[in-house]
Scaffold this motif. Structure first.
Motif, mmCIF file in Angstrom:
data_model
loop_
_atom_site.group_PDB
_atom_site.id
_atom_site.type_symbol
_atom_site.label_atom_id
_atom_site.label_comp_id
_atom_site.label_asym_id
_atom_site.label_seq_id
_atom_site.Cartn_x
_atom_site.Cartn_y
_atom_site.Cartn_z
ATOM 1 N N PRO A 225 -23.954 23.495 67.489
ATOM 2 C CA PRO A 225 -23.938 24.603 68.448
ATOM 3 C C PRO A 225 -23.638 25.893 67.709
ATOM 4 C CG PRO A 225 -22.018 23.189 68.702
ATOM 5 C CD PRO A 225 -22.910 22.506 67.738
ATOM 6 N N LEU A 226 -24.498 26.865 67.881
ATOM 7 C CA LEU A 226 -24.293 28.123 67.192
ATOM 8 C C LEU A 226 -23.166 28.891 67.865
ATOM 9 C CD1 LEU A 226 -28.006 29.256 66.706
ATOM 10 C CD2 LEU A 226 -26.543 27.976 65.140
ATOM 11 N N PRO A 227 -22.344 29.574 67.073
ATOM 12 C CA PRO A 227 -21.315 30.424 67.681
ATOM 13 C C PRO A 227 -21.978 31.590 68.406
ATOM 14 C CG PRO A 227 -21.410 30.760 65.306
ATOM 15 C CD PRO A 227 -22.324 29.615 65.609
ATOM 16 N N ALA A 228 -21.308 32.088 69.429
ATOM 17 C CA ALA A 228 -21.840 33.229 70.183
ATOM 18 C C ALA A 228 -20.944 34.443 69.966
ATOM 19 C CB ALA A 228 -21.927 32.876 71.660
ATOM 20 N N LYS A 229 -21.578 35.575 69.690
ATOM 21 C CA LYS A 229 -20.819 36.828 69.582
ATOM 22 C C LYS A 229 -21.247 37.747 70.716
ATOM 23 C CE LYS A 229 -20.629 36.563 64.529
ATOM 24 N NZ LYS A 229 -20.654 37.322 63.268
ATOM 25 N N GLN A 230 -20.320 38.580 71.143
ATOM 26 C CA GLN A 230 -20.625 39.500 72.233
ATOM 27 C C GLN A 230 -20.580 40.942 71.733
ATOM 28 O OE1 GLN A 230 -18.110 37.066 72.719
ATOM 29 N NE2 GLN A 230 -19.675 35.696 73.574
ATOM 30 N N CYS A 231 -21.407 41.758 72.325
ATOM 31 C CA CYS A 231 -21.319 43.183 72.045
ATOM 32 C C CYS A 231 -21.950 43.970 73.183
ATOM 33 C CB CYS A 231 -21.982 43.540 70.710
ATOM 34 S SG CYS A 231 -23.765 43.582 70.783
ATOM 35 N N VAL A 232 -21.717 45.272 73.139
ATOM 36 C CA VAL A 232 -22.298 46.179 74.132
ATOM 37 C C VAL A 232 -23.218 47.148 73.408
ATOM 38 C CG1 VAL A 232 -21.741 48.167 75.573
ATOM 39 C CG2 VAL A 232 -20.491 46.014 75.872
ATOM 40 N N PHE A 233 -24.391 47.341 73.934
ATOM 41 C CA PHE A 233 -25.289 48.375 73.419
ATOM 42 C C PHE A 233 -25.215 49.581 74.340
ATOM 43 C CE2 PHE A 233 -28.059 44.913 71.390
ATOM 44 C CZ PHE A 233 -27.487 45.136 70.151
ATOM 45 N N LEU A 234 -25.018 50.731 73.741
ATOM 46 C CA LEU A 234 -24.991 51.966 74.522
ATOM 47 C C LEU A 234 -26.394 52.567 74.573
ATOM 48 C CD1 LEU A 234 -23.543 54.299 75.969
ATOM 49 C CD2 LEU A 234 -23.073 55.282 73.706
ATOM 50 N N PRO A 262 -26.328 52.299 69.533
ATOM 51 C CA PRO A 262 -24.938 52.210 69.083
ATOM 52 C C PRO A 262 -24.281 50.972 69.678
ATOM 53 C CG PRO A 262 -25.439 54.438 69.818
ATOM 54 C CD PRO A 262 -26.632 53.596 70.146
ATOM 55 N N GLU A 263 -23.518 50.284 68.857
ATOM 56 C CA GLU A 263 -22.959 48.990 69.249
ATOM 57 C C GLU A 263 -21.440 49.069 69.346
ATOM 58 O OE1 GLU A 263 -24.285 45.751 66.724
ATOM 59 O OE2 GLU A 263 -22.327 44.762 66.968
ATOM 60 N N TYR A 264 -20.868 48.462 70.405
ATOM 61 C CA TYR A 264 -19.426 48.469 70.618
ATOM 62 C C TYR A 264 -18.953 47.081 71.003
ATOM 63 C CZ TYR A 264 -20.524 53.373 70.691
ATOM 64 O OH TYR A 264 -21.002 54.598 70.342
ATOM 65 N N ARG A 265 -17.638 46.879 70.894
ATOM 66 C CA ARG A 265 -17.052 45.584 71.245
ATOM 67 C C ARG A 265 -17.197 45.315 72.728
ATOM 68 N NH1 ARG A 265 -12.252 47.048 70.821
ATOM 69 N NH2 ARG A 265 -11.506 45.179 71.898
ATOM 70 N N ASP A 266 -16.942 46.348 73.551
ATOM 71 C CA ASP A 266 -17.000 46.139 74.997
ATOM 72 C C ASP A 266 -17.330 47.458 75.685
ATOM 73 O OD1 ASP A 266 -14.626 47.588 74.888
ATOM 74 O OD2 ASP A 266 -13.440 45.748 74.735
ATOM 75 N N ILE A 267 -17.354 47.437 77.000
ATOM 76 C CA ILE A 267 -17.781 48.608 77.753
ATOM 77 C C ILE A 267 -16.793 49.762 77.591
ATOM 78 C CG2 ILE A 267 -18.236 49.482 80.095
ATOM 79 C CD1 ILE A 267 -19.281 46.713 80.778
ATOM 80 N N SER A 272 -15.296 55.110 75.916
ATOM 81 C CA SER A 272 -14.319 55.925 75.188
ATOM 82 C C SER A 272 -15.016 56.753 74.122
ATOM 83 C CB SER A 272 -13.281 55.023 74.519
ATOM 84 O OG SER A 272 -12.633 54.231 75.476
ATOM 85 N N TRP A 273 -15.962 56.116 73.461
ATOM 86 C CA TRP A 273 -16.673 56.857 72.411
ATOM 87 C C TRP A 273 -17.348 58.091 72.998
ATOM 88 C CZ3 TRP A 273 -21.630 58.452 71.655
ATOM 89 C CH2 TRP A 273 -21.937 58.927 70.373
ATOM 90 N N CYS A 274 -17.963 57.931 74.168
ATOM 91 C CA CYS A 274 -18.623 59.070 74.809
ATOM 92 C C CYS A 274 -17.621 60.183 75.066
ATOM 93 C CB CYS A 274 -19.258 58.634 76.137
ATOM 94 S SG CYS A 274 -20.650 57.498 75.947
ATOM 95 N N GLN A 275 -16.460 59.791 75.586
ATOM 96 C CA GLN A 275 -15.437 60.765 75.902
ATOM 97 C C GLN A 275 -14.959 61.509 74.658
ATOM 98 O OE1 GLN A 275 -12.344 58.817 78.060
ATOM 99 N NE2 GLN A 275 -12.255 60.429 79.598
#
Length: 353
Positions: A225-234, A262-267, A272-275
DNA sequence: AAATCGGGGGG
DNA sequence: CCCCCAGATTT
């Protein structure tokens, strides 16, 4: 009882629809059956035919093969793949030529290099009409579906079960035809994908079909089973110009050097980056997460669509990021998920305009 | 890009 | 017993 009708149905199908004109089916002699069975290991009928014909012209009998230089045998095999098969065939020919004639028992055939239980069973049943079960990929598929045998056939307990079923189904009478028939059925009707259940002689009692499990049988090898990683695309879109912000990814790692969102850990990290970078968030919308699979992990990414009013205030790092019009991005080197998301965006716009 | 295919060989 | 490999083809 059920086993009898199994073989009877397979044989009736073979008589009406099976292939009976293949080159190696013309005279069931041990030599030609043996050569064809070795070639048919891991190789489809259509690919084998021209090789078989040429091989039999070059090496018409066991003596010719036994005295041939290995290089000539390998040359005749060239393009078929799995060249150990050719070397084993040649070695076995030398052994057989030294003995008096071909072996006539399962055990004796299995002692020859390149011949396991299934190939020996096929040779004996086809060339000698002595009843022996086989278990090649076709038979595994037919039986695991018909009896709904779950699990990967590479596992010993699954293989044991399938061998047992194959032996039960193999008839005493017409075993040569039956062996050809069950392989042919597996190859042409009970195919790996898109099996032709409508015309299958076994369809009424087939458990996989009755239980709607055709696609999951036979069981596949349990890939790690492949590990799954999560990310958020802005997905940062400037409403006036309908442009999207893309970043060039670092040269190393996935999608190295390609343009992506741009890629982030979560929403929260994305917003925050936008701010922090004085990007006024007009409104934002979280789209459905999707999965992209690499060779070594799954990437579950969540696209967050942010509309901003005035991106002029946002100063880009030199060459690291750029605003692109959605329509022109198609020509850019972007990874598949990015391309797909951009397509979705432009479609939505079409719908909204 | 991943699954497939029978036998051999090594851990 | 269990896992991996060879290699070209298919999906």
């Amino acid at each position: 009882m059920e086993e009898r009708s199994f073989a009877a149905k397979v044989l009736a199908w073979f008589d009406r629809n099976g292939r009976k004109d293949l080159p190696w089916q013309q005279s069931p002699e041990p030599y030609s059956v043996w050569v064809s069975e070795i070639m048919l290991q891991q190789t489809q009928v259509a690919a084998v035919i021209p090789y078989y014909q040429r091989f039999m012209e070059l090496f018409p009998d066991i003596q010719a093969l036994a005295v041939a230089p290995i290089d000539a045998v390998l040359a005749a095999w060239s393009g078929l793949g799995y060249y150990a098969r050719a070397r084993n065939l040649h070695r076995a020919a030398e052994i057989i030529a030294r003995q008096e004639g071909f072996p006539d028992t399962l055990e004796a055939w299995m002692k020859l290099p390149g011949i396991g239980r299934s190939t020996a069973g096929a040779i004996l049943s086809i060339a000698y009409s002595t009843s022996h079960p086989i278990l090649d990929g076709n038979v595994k598929r037919v039986l695991s579906r018909f009896y709904a045998v779950h699990g990967w056939p590479g596992k010993s307990h699954v293989a044991r079960e399938l061998w047992h079923l194959s032996a039960e189904c193999t008839p005493q009478e017409r075993v040569a035809d039956y062996t050809q028939a069950i392989m042919d059925l597996g190859a042409t009707v009970c195919r790996r994908s898109k099996p032709l259940c409508q015309i299958c002689p076994l369809n009424e009692e087939c458990r996989a079909r009755r239980e709607n499990r055709i696609a999951e049988l036979p069981g596949r090898k349990a890939g790690r089973p492949l590990p799954a990683k999560q990310c958020v695309f802005l997905l940062l879109q400037d409403d006036p110009g309908k442009r999207i912000l893309l970043e060039r990814r670092p040269p190393r790692g996935i999608w190295g050097g390609l343009w992506s969102f741009p890629e982030y850990r979560d929403i929260d990290a994305a917003l925050s980056w936008c701010q922090e970078n004085a990007v006024p968030v007009h409104r934002h919308q979280t789209l459905t997460s999707r999965r992209h699979t690499f060779s070594h992990y799954h990437l579950d990414y969540t696209p967050v669509l942010v509309h901003t009013e005035n991106p002029k205030h946002f100063v880009m790092e030199s060459g690291g990021a750029v605003w692109y019009k959605v329509e022109t991005i198609a020509k850019l080197g972007v990874p598949t998920p990015v391309r797909q998301l951009l397509q979705t965006l432009s479609c939505d716009e079409d719908n909204n305009d």
